[in-house]
Design an enzyme around this catalytic site. Structure first.
Site, PDB file in Angstrom:
ATOM      1  N   PRO A   2       6.542  53.339 -36.596  1.00  0.00           N
ATOM      2  CA  PRO A   2       6.999  52.951 -38.087  1.00  0.00           C
ATOM      3  C   PRO A   2       8.340  53.154 -38.272  1.00  0.00           C
ATOM      4  CG  PRO A   2       4.530  54.219 -37.742  1.00  0.00           C
ATOM      5  CD  PRO A   2       5.729  54.253 -36.218  1.00  0.00           C
ATOM      6  N   GLU A   3       8.895  52.176 -38.946  1.00  0.00           N
ATOM      7  CA  GLU A   3      10.045  52.476 -39.383  1.00  0.00           C
ATOM      8  C   GLU A   3      10.130  52.664 -41.131  1.00  0.00           C
ATOM      9  OE1 GLU A   3      13.009  49.689 -38.127  1.00  0.00           O
ATOM     10  OE2 GLU A   3      11.965  49.438 -36.125  1.00  0.00           O
TER      11      GLU A   3
END
Ligand code: ZN
Length: 292
Positions: A2-3
């Site tokens: 996840p960014e």
């Protein structure tokens, strides 16, 4: 992994349940997911914000923190596969997929009197929870991070990149330069701005830097609005996947035709990460306009 957009979308999807709520129970099922800045945790329930009133959810880069009214905070790091789910209490039954690998769980009471369950799970265990006793400890934790790539004023984000003798892709991935950008959004922003991933930032002229930040922030906003990119495990608090992966122009598309010019996208390794770029749209030469 996840960014920024995925973590921001998760933050927004948790807010309605958590902010203003009282943590009425905190349960640690797997002790080694919880740490404190000094290492060990004396009182896990207190560290997990038991009896605290949640006043906010803050994000910097890819990190999320639950803030309570008495100054305690809990930093949540999703790592590769971390998830935070909420559901109406009672606790999810053990056969429920959301209960598998559930390392910590909470019972919270909302201001409307309803009771909710929240669980943190992380099957691949690259993420974790960090208990912070005071706001100063959170500030200290986030001090090494660069400006948040989404929240920073564009001019401040440009300042963070200007003059660096580093390859554009490597600099974008460095959380101390700009916080929140990972492999997906670095590739997408470089493509949209027509910047080659290996281009040294100090060779980019000012308009090209400004354009790079404008494209990066535009893409981050669009990705947040789409619920992020769900490549493997990412889900928001209600279990919904994001769909920004359908919008990726270059990430994960090495060998396929560029959607702008038709040239075959190249895949290489830059800064240790698989990188896709268009050899025609993304030139190393400074300030040359791309074919977009
Ligand atoms: Zn192209």
């Amino acid at each position: 992994m996840p960014e920024l957009p995925e973590v921001e979308h998760l933050r927004r999807s948790l807010e309605p349940t958590l902010v203003g709520s009282l943590v009425t129970k905190a349960m640690l099922h797997r002790p080694d997911v919880l740490e404190s800045p000094s290492g060990s945790v004396q009182d896990p329930e207190r560290a997990l914000l038991a009896d605290a009133r949640v006043t906010g959810l803050r994000r910097h880069g890819k990190q999320l923190a639950v803030i309570s009214s008495d100054g305690r905070a809990l930093r949540i790091h999703l790592g590769m596969s971390g998830r935070v789910d909420v559901a109406p209490w009672p606790e999810r039954p053990s056969g429920d997929p959301a209960a598998t690998h559930c390392h910590a769980a909470w019972q919270v009471r909302k201001t409307d009197g309803s009771t909710w369950w929240m669980g943190f799970r992380d099957p691949r265990r690259f993420g974790g929870l960090l208990a912070l006793a005071t706001p100063d400890e959170l500030a200290e934790l986030w001090r090494p991070l660069g400006p948040d790539a989404h929240l920073a004023r564009p001019e401040d984000a440009v300042d963070a990149l200007r003059g660096r003798r580093r390859q554009a892709k490597a600099a974008l991935l460095d959380q101390a330069v700009l916080a929140g950008v990972g492999n997906i959004y670095a590739d997408e922003a470089l493509f949209a701005a027509g910047v080659h991933p290996l281009m040294s930032l100090h060779r980019l002229r000012e308009p090209a830097l400004v354009r790079l930040i404008a494209e990066l922030q535009r893409i981050l906003r669009a990705a947040i609005a789409s619920g992020g990119s769900s490549l493997r495990d990412y889900r928001d608090a209600s279990g919904a996947p994001g769909w920004f992966q359908t919008e990726h122009a270059v990430y994960g598309r090495g060998g396929l035709p560029c959607r702008v010019c038709g040239a075959l996208l190249k895949e290489s390794t830059v800064a240790g990460r698989t990188t896709s770029h268009c050899p025609r749209c993304q030139t190393r030469r400074p300030a040359r306009s791309s074919c977009r």
